[in-house]
Design a protein around this motif. Structure first.
Motif, PDB file in Angstrom:
ATOM      1  N   LEU A 217      30.752  46.495  61.800  1.00 31.84           N
ATOM      2  CA  LEU A 217      30.206  46.908  60.497  1.00 31.84           C
ATOM      3  C   LEU A 217      30.961  46.234  59.358  1.00 31.84           C
ATOM      4  O   LEU A 217      30.361  45.739  58.401  1.00 31.84           O
ATOM      5  N   CYS A 218      32.288  46.229  59.467  1.00 30.90           N
ATOM      6  CA  CYS A 218      33.110  45.578  58.438  1.00 30.90           C
ATOM      7  C   CYS A 218      32.734  44.100  58.333  1.00 30.90           C
ATOM      8  O   CYS A 218      32.580  43.560  57.233  1.00 30.90           O
ATOM      9  N   GLY A 219      32.577  43.459  59.485  1.00 30.92           N
ATOM     10  CA  GLY A 219      32.226  42.039  59.482  1.00 30.92           C
ATOM     11  C   GLY A 219      30.863  41.789  58.870  1.00 30.92           C
ATOM     12  O   GLY A 219      30.682  40.860  58.072  1.00 30.92           O
ATOM     13  N   GLN A 220      29.910  42.622  59.222  1.00 40.74           N
ATOM     14  CA  GLN A 220      28.542  42.419  58.728  1.00 40.74           C
ATOM     15  C   GLN A 220      28.463  42.599  57.215  1.00 40.74           C
ATOM     16  O   GLN A 220      27.685  41.930  56.537  1.00 40.74           O
ATOM     17  N   LEU A 221      29.292  43.500  56.676  1.00 44.04           N
ATOM     18  CA  LEU A 221      29.191  43.857  55.249  1.00 44.04           C
ATOM     19  C   LEU A 221      30.220  43.154  54.363  1.00 44.04           C
ATOM     20  O   LEU A 221      30.134  43.246  53.140  1.00 44.04           O
ATOM     21  N   HIS A 222      31.189  42.436  54.951  1.00 42.43           N
ATOM     22  CA  HIS A 222      32.381  42.073  54.176  1.00 42.43           C
ATOM     23  C   HIS A 222      32.117  41.152  52.983  1.00 42.43           C
ATOM     24  O   HIS A 222      32.844  41.189  52.003  1.00 42.43           O
ATOM     25  N   ASP A 223      31.092  40.308  53.060  1.00 43.12           N
ATOM     26  CA  ASP A 223      30.802  39.402  51.939  1.00 43.12           C
ATOM     27  C   ASP A 223      29.492  39.746  51.237  1.00 43.12           C
ATOM     28  O   ASP A 223      28.946  38.925  50.495  1.00 43.12           O
ATOM     29  N   LEU A 224      28.996  40.964  51.467  1.00 42.11           N
ATOM     30  CA  LEU A 224      27.714  41.369  50.873  1.00 42.11           C
ATOM     31  C   LEU A 224      27.703  41.182  49.356  1.00 42.11           C
ATOM     32  O   LEU A 224      26.734  40.653  48.799  1.00 42.11           O
ATOM     33  N   ALA A 225      28.765  41.586  48.688  1.00 41.68           N
ATOM     34  CA  ALA A 225      28.793  41.474  47.218  1.00 41.68           C
ATOM     35  C   ALA A 225      28.717  40.010  46.786  1.00 41.68           C
ATOM     36  O   ALA A 225      28.071  39.679  45.786  1.00 41.68           O
ATOM     37  N   ALA A 226      29.359  39.128  47.521  1.00 37.04           N
ATOM     38  CA  ALA A 226      29.312  37.704  47.181  1.00 37.04           C
ATOM     39  C   ALA A 226      27.888  37.167  47.331  1.00 37.04           C
ATOM     40  O   ALA A 226      27.394  36.418  46.482  1.00 37.04           O
ATOM     41  N   TYR A 227      27.221  37.574  48.407  1.00 33.61           N
ATOM     42  CA  TYR A 227      25.879  37.051  48.654  1.00 33.61           C
ATOM     43  C   TYR A 227      24.852  37.634  47.691  1.00 33.61           C
ATOM     44  O   TYR A 227      23.855  36.993  47.380  1.00 33.61           O
ATOM     45  N   GLU A 228      25.078  38.843  47.234  1.00 35.71           N
ATOM     46  CA  GLU A 228      24.144  39.424  46.251  1.00 35.71           C
ATOM     47  C   GLU A 228      24.334  38.799  44.880  1.00 35.71           C
ATOM     48  O   GLU A 228      23.383  38.700  44.107  1.00 35.71           O
ATOM     49  N   ARG A 229      25.553  38.389  44.587  1.00 37.44           N
ATOM     50  CA  ARG A 229      25.843  37.834  43.247  1.00 37.44           C
ATOM     51  C   ARG A 229      25.920  36.313  43.260  1.00 37.44           C
ATOM     52  O   ARG A 229      26.047  35.678  42.223  1.00 37.44           O
ATOM     53  N   LEU A 230      25.899  35.715  44.447  1.00 37.14           N
ATOM     54  CA  LEU A 230      26.085  34.274  44.623  1.00 37.14           C
ATOM     55  C   LEU A 230      27.366  33.810  43.943  1.00 37.14           C
ATOM     56  O   LEU A 230      27.394  32.782  43.242  1.00 37.14           O
ATOM     57  N   SER A 231      28.409  34.563  44.152  1.00 35.30           N
ATOM     58  CA  SER A 231      29.721  34.235  43.595  1.00 35.30           C
ATOM     59  C   SER A 231      30.806  34.914  44.422  1.00 35.30           C
ATOM     60  O   SER A 231      30.650  36.070  44.826  1.00 35.30           O
ATOM     61  N   TYR A 232      31.884  34.169  44.647  1.00 33.44           N
ATOM     62  CA  TYR A 232      33.015  34.758  45.381  1.00 33.44           C
ATOM     63  C   TYR A 232      34.051  35.357  44.422  1.00 33.44           C
ATOM     64  O   TYR A 232      35.075  35.855  44.875  1.00 33.44           O
ATOM     65  N   ASP A 233      33.775  35.317  43.111  1.00 30.98           N
ATOM     66  CA  ASP A 233      34.727  35.882  42.149  1.00 30.98           C
ATOM     67  C   ASP A 233      34.933  37.366  42.433  1.00 30.98           C
ATOM     68  O   ASP A 233      33.967  38.143  42.406  1.00 30.98           O
ATOM     69  N   ASN A 234      36.164  37.736  42.666  1.00 31.80           N
ATOM     70  CA  ASN A 234      36.527  39.149  42.863  1.00 31.80           C
ATOM     71  C   ASN A 234      35.673  39.818  43.949  1.00 31.80           C
ATOM     72  O   ASN A 234      35.431  41.026  43.918  1.00 31.80           O
ATOM     73  N   HIS A 235      35.200  39.029  44.926  1.00 33.70           N
ATOM     74  CA  HIS A 235      34.201  39.579  45.848  1.00 33.70           C
ATOM     75  C   HIS A 235      34.797  40.574  46.852  1.00 33.70           C
ATOM     76  O   HIS A 235      34.058  41.387  47.403  1.00 33.70           O
ATOM     77  N   ALA A 236      36.114  40.521  47.064  1.00 33.04           N
ATOM     78  CA  ALA A 236      36.704  41.476  48.010  1.00 33.04           C
ATOM     79  C   ALA A 236      36.675  42.892  47.419  1.00 33.04           C
ATOM     80  O   ALA A 236      36.226  43.840  48.086  1.00 33.04           O
ATOM     81  N   ALA A 237      37.140  43.017  46.182  1.00 34.97           N
ATOM     82  CA  ALA A 237      37.145  44.346  45.544  1.00 34.97           C
ATOM     83  C   ALA A 237      35.720  44.842  45.307  1.00 34.97           C
ATOM     84  O   ALA A 237      35.390  45.999  45.609  1.00 34.97           O
ATOM     85  N   LEU A 238      34.874  43.964  44.792  1.00 35.21           N
ATOM     86  CA  LEU A 238      33.479  44.362  44.557  1.00 35.21           C
ATOM     87  C   LEU A 238      32.775  44.667  45.881  1.00 35.21           C
ATOM     88  O   LEU A 238      31.977  45.597  45.980  1.00 35.21           O
ATOM     89  N   GLY A 239      33.101  43.874  46.894  1.00 35.24           N
ATOM     90  CA  GLY A 239      32.472  44.052  48.194  1.00 35.24           C
ATOM     91  C   GLY A 239      32.867  45.355  48.862  1.00 35.24           C
ATOM     92  O   GLY A 239      32.060  45.969  49.580  1.00 35.24           O
ATOM     93  N   ALA A 240      34.109  45.765  48.662  1.00 34.75           N
ATOM     94  CA  ALA A 240      34.561  47.037  49.238  1.00 34.75           C
ATOM     95  C   ALA A 240      33.743  48.194  48.657  1.00 34.75           C
ATOM     96  O   ALA A 240      33.273  49.076  49.394  1.00 34.75           O
TER      97      ALA A 240
END
Ligand SMILES: [Fe+2]
Ligand SMILES: [Fe+2]
Length: 168
Positions: A53-76
């Motif tokens: 589950l963690c793997g499947q969701l870990h970059d969701l915020a980056a893919y929704e925003r098309l940006s890796y900026d702050n994506h770990a905190a936003l993704g959590a």
């Protein structure tokens, strides 16, 4: 939490990404990291389904925003919201997912067991796309450790050795 449902719903989100490079990366990377995280969790005696589950969701915020900026905190935050909307109420599960995704880019630090599973799984997939000379010392060190743990003797990232080079 039903892993298949999470995969189906995240894939629906990723399928809607217009940019083909982002779309392909979102689907392939999420699936790869989910599988690798499940494998590492099994090896380490942890919950493989939760790791997936963690793997499947870990970059969701980056893919929704098309940006890796702050994506770990936003993704959590996004992953917890996503799981709550699917009915997940177990705070210990939500806490583990939040922590792992929040810390998944902190490769120079050692965190909790599930945090480390996600970091290693993410790195294993990311490292395949990069030339060994482009890897940072903390990444090589981590890769060497994982290869050694898995009993892989020929390490493509460490000049043919599975042990951590002295210089790192
Ligand atoms: Fe990431
Ligand atoms: Fe990632």
């Amino acid at each position: 939490m039903d892993r298949d449902r999470v995969v189906r719903l995240t894939d629906e989100i990723y399928d809607r990404i217009e940019d083909p490079a982002w779309r392909i990366r979102a689907i392939s990377h999420s699936h790869a990291v989910a599988s690798l995280a499940a494998l590492l969790a099994r090896v380490r005696g942890l919950d493989a389904e939760l790791a997936a589950l963690c793997g499947q969701l870990h970059d969701l915020a980056a893919y929704e925003r098309l940006s890796y900026d702050n994506h770990a905190a936003l993704g959590a935050e996004r992953a917890v919201q996503f799981l709550r909307e699917l009915g997940e109420q177990d705070e210990s599960v939500l806490c583990l997912v939040h922590s792992a995704i929040l810390r998944h880019d902190d490769l120079g630090k050692t965190d909790g067991p599930m945090d480390e599973v996600l970091k290693d799984a993410d790195l294993l997939d990311n490292a395949q796309l990069r030339a060994p000379e482009k890897l940072r010392p903390e990444e090589i060190k981590r890769l060497c450790r994982v290869f050694e743990e898995l009993g892989i003797r020929q390490n493509p990232y460490g000049a043919g050795q599975a042990t951590v080079p002295n210089s790192i």
